[in-house]
Design a protein around this motif. Structure first.
Motif, short mmCIF file in Angstrom:
data_model
loop_
_atom_site.label_atom_id
_atom_site.label_comp_id
_atom_site.label_asym_id
_atom_site.label_seq_id
_atom_site.Cartn_x
_atom_site.Cartn_y
_atom_site.Cartn_z
N TYR A 162 -8.14 20.32 2.06
CA TYR A 162 -7.22 19.05 1.61
C TYR A 162 -8.04 17.67 1.89
O TYR A 162 -7.37 16.71 1.61
CB TYR A 162 -5.72 19.16 1.97
N ASP A 163 -8.97 17.73 2.97
CA ASP A 163 -9.62 16.67 3.47
C ASP A 163 -9.69 15.49 2.50
O ASP A 163 -9.51 14.40 2.63
CB ASP A 163 -10.64 16.88 4.17
N SER A 164 -10.30 15.87 1.23
CA SER A 164 -10.77 14.75 0.36
C SER A 164 -9.37 14.46 -0.89
O SER A 164 -9.83 13.88 -1.70
CB SER A 164 -12.14 15.11 -0.18
N VAL A 165 -8.46 15.17 -0.73
CA VAL A 165 -7.55 15.06 -1.94
C VAL A 165 -7.17 13.69 -1.98
O VAL A 165 -6.68 13.22 -1.01
CB VAL A 165 -6.58 16.31 -1.68
N LEU A 166 -7.17 13.23 -3.04
CA LEU A 166 -6.63 11.94 -3.55
C LEU A 166 -4.97 12.09 -3.89
O LEU A 166 -4.85 12.74 -4.61
CB LEU A 166 -7.43 11.38 -4.71
N GLN A 210 -12.05 16.33 -4.55
CA GLN A 210 -12.76 17.52 -3.95
C GLN A 210 -13.97 17.65 -4.68
O GLN A 210 -13.77 18.11 -6.12
CB GLN A 210 -11.64 18.63 -4.32
N ALA A 211 -15.06 18.01 -4.20
CA ALA A 211 -16.25 18.41 -4.69
C ALA A 211 -16.34 19.90 -4.66
O ALA A 211 -16.15 20.69 -3.56
CB ALA A 211 -17.38 17.80 -3.94
N PRO A 212 -16.64 20.59 -5.85
CA PRO A 212 -16.68 21.93 -5.87
C PRO A 212 -17.58 22.71 -4.93
O PRO A 212 -17.29 23.77 -4.28
CB PRO A 212 -17.01 22.28 -7.22
N GLU A 213 -18.68 22.12 -4.75
CA GLU A 213 -19.74 22.63 -3.84
C GLU A 213 -19.14 22.84 -2.36
O GLU A 213 -19.75 23.72 -1.62
CB GLU A 213 -21.16 21.93 -3.91
#
Ligand code: BES
Ligand code: MN
Ligand code: MN
Length: 463
Positions: free
Chosen positions: A253-257, A338-341
């Motif tokens: 969840y770190d990059s979830v806006l 979230q970046a898929p890679e």
């Protein structure tokens, strides 16, 4: 009223007959058995573009299925609309659950579609919706009312990840120059609750394999002594969610806006009946992440789902056996940013780390894609909103969708263009399922609404 509306009114039957021909082609991109049919479908689209007056129509070869291109530049100083859609469809299986054959289109009435709906694989996703654009442009050209230049780019690999379209876009930036992209490959809330999709989720998709002993074993002789790959895989999968429905992968969840309270309050205004939702699916209750509504769980929150799982004996009767291996396909729907890679990476590390000794785990990544959002203060959104308001007599509600169209993020990255998602399907239209259908009301409403988009887009861009 636009003149094109009269042309549409007069040609309703012709439009439907043409769509039926298109739906008869089993253009299943995922299954090599249908390779010829997919290619035939591309030719048919090209012919359809020529017939409505498009120029420079090409069936552009790729490493996979072709991309059909066509354009009509009426005046280089006018704004240009790029239309994207796909002519490939999902496999029809399980065939036995269809009430009429998937590639023999039939019109049937349903509770939600009292004016009839056309039943066929691809009726809504995406042949029916893509075809609305051809017919709308035909109507505008026939009535001398096309207020923008138009380019069509219709691909045949959307359902298998659009990899070759990505290459095509990178190599054809000049050709694809435009002011806006419009796509009808999403849905709206209900026929009396028009809405415009303002967001799509991203996707990360993996296939996992858990291997235990080097052969299948007698479950009496070895049961209790070795790690059973199916038991282990089940435990590993179960541990990917906690009791609050949160995904347990560290960093997931770190990059979830996160949305602001205002944005969530705005979303909550969309009409939603928990009871109707459950009744339609024959379930007693919904299920998901604690602290979020069903609409939120299905759009602004990331998710993880097993799409398929197999292993061991599934034949008739009982066979006492411990299988040597077990497999599953797992999808993660992603949200901005979230970046898929990165997510695939986090999944892989975590999944490998939770495997007990006694099994070997491999994770194979499949195609993925980034999420996308359309700001509601953009000219494109505003034009679409005015167009829907005109034909539905109601201002459409902006809603974020849970589905994915990975190429939309790429359009922005590579072409610098925003996409307006003018979908006319309904969630109940059974896309990807047996008995997929598309309401005739929706088909014609789409054809009627699209010319207004061109009209308002031309007006707003010149302001
Ligand atoms: N048209 C759908 C996506 C969609 C449907 C978005 C309804 C919003 C509302 C598209 O054809 C599709 O099925 N996309 C796949 C992803 C693709 C990479 C296979 C999906 O969402 O599973
Ligand atoms: Mn689609
Ligand atoms: Mn689809």
């Amino acid at each position: 009223m636009l003149q094109s509306q009269k042309f549409i009114e007069k040609n309703r039957e012709k439009f439907l007959d043409e769509l039926i021909l298109l739906l008869k082609i089993p253009s299943v991109s995922a299954n090599p058995t249908f390779t010829n049919e997919v290619n035939n479908c591309a030719e048919m689209i090209a012919l359809g573009l020529k017939n409505i007056g498009m120029e420079k129509v090409e069936v552009c070869p790729t490493a996979g299925f072709p991309i059909v291109y066509g354009e009509k530049i009426i005046n280089p100083s006018l704004p240009t609309v790029l239309v994207y859609g796909h002519y490939d469809v999902q496999p029809a299986d399980p065939i036995e659950l269809w009430i009429s054959p998937p590639f023999e289109p039939q019109i049937k009435q349903t509770e939600i579609h009292p004016q009839g709906a056309i039943f066929a694989r691809g009726a809504c996703d995406d042949k029916g919706q893509m075809f609305m654009h051809l017919k709308a442009v035909e109507a505008m050209l026939q009535t001398g009312e096309l207020p923008c230049n138009v380019k069509f780019m219709i691909e045949g690999e959307e359902e298998i990840g659009s990899e070759n379209l990505g290459v095509f876009i990178k190599n054809n930036k000049e050709k694809l120059k435009a002011d806006i992209i419009i796509v009808s490959d999403t849905g709206m809330l209900a026929n009396d609750v028009p809405s415009i999709t303002t967001g799509l989720r991203g996707l990360s998709y993996v296939e996992v394999e858990v291997v235990g002993p080097n052969r299948d074993l007698h479950s009496g002789l070895y049961g209790g002594c070795v790690a059973n790959p199916i038991n282990i895989l089940s435990e590993m999968i179960a541990s990917l969610h906690d009791e609050e429905g949160k995904i347990t992968i560290p960093g997931f969840y770190d990059s979830v806006l996160n949305l602001s309270d205002e944005e969530r309050a705005e979303m909550a205004k969309a009409p939603f009946s928990h009871k109707d939702y459950c009744t339609a699916l024959d379930i007693e209750d919904t299920y998901g992440e604690v602290g979020y509504s069903t609409l939120e769980r299905g759009s602004i929150r990331p998710t993880l789902d097993v799409n398929g799982i197999w292993g061991g004996y599934i034949g008739e009767g009982a066979k006492t056996v411990i299988a040597s291996k077990a497999n599953a396909k797992i999808s993660m729907r992603l949200v901005p940013n979230q970046a898929p890679e990165i997510i695939t990476d986090l999944f892989t590390k975590h999944f490998e780390s939770i495997a007990p000794k006694g099994v070997k785990v491999t994770v194979k990544p499949h195609h993925g894609g980034e999420s996308a959002v359309t700001p509601i203060d953009s000219i494109g959104y505003k034009a679409a909103s005015l167009a829907y308001e005109k034909t539905f007599n109601k201002k459409p509600i902006p809603v974020r969708s849970g589905g994915s169209i990975p190429i939309v993020a790429m359009f922005e990255k590579e072409l610098g263009l925003k996409t307006v998602l003018m979908g006319f399907g309904l969630d109940s239209d059974a896309i990807h399922s047996p008995n997929e259908h598309f309401g005739l009301f929706n088909f014609y409403k789409g054809i009627e609404t699209i010319p207004y988009f061109y009209y308002y887009f031309n007006q707003l861009i010149n302001k």
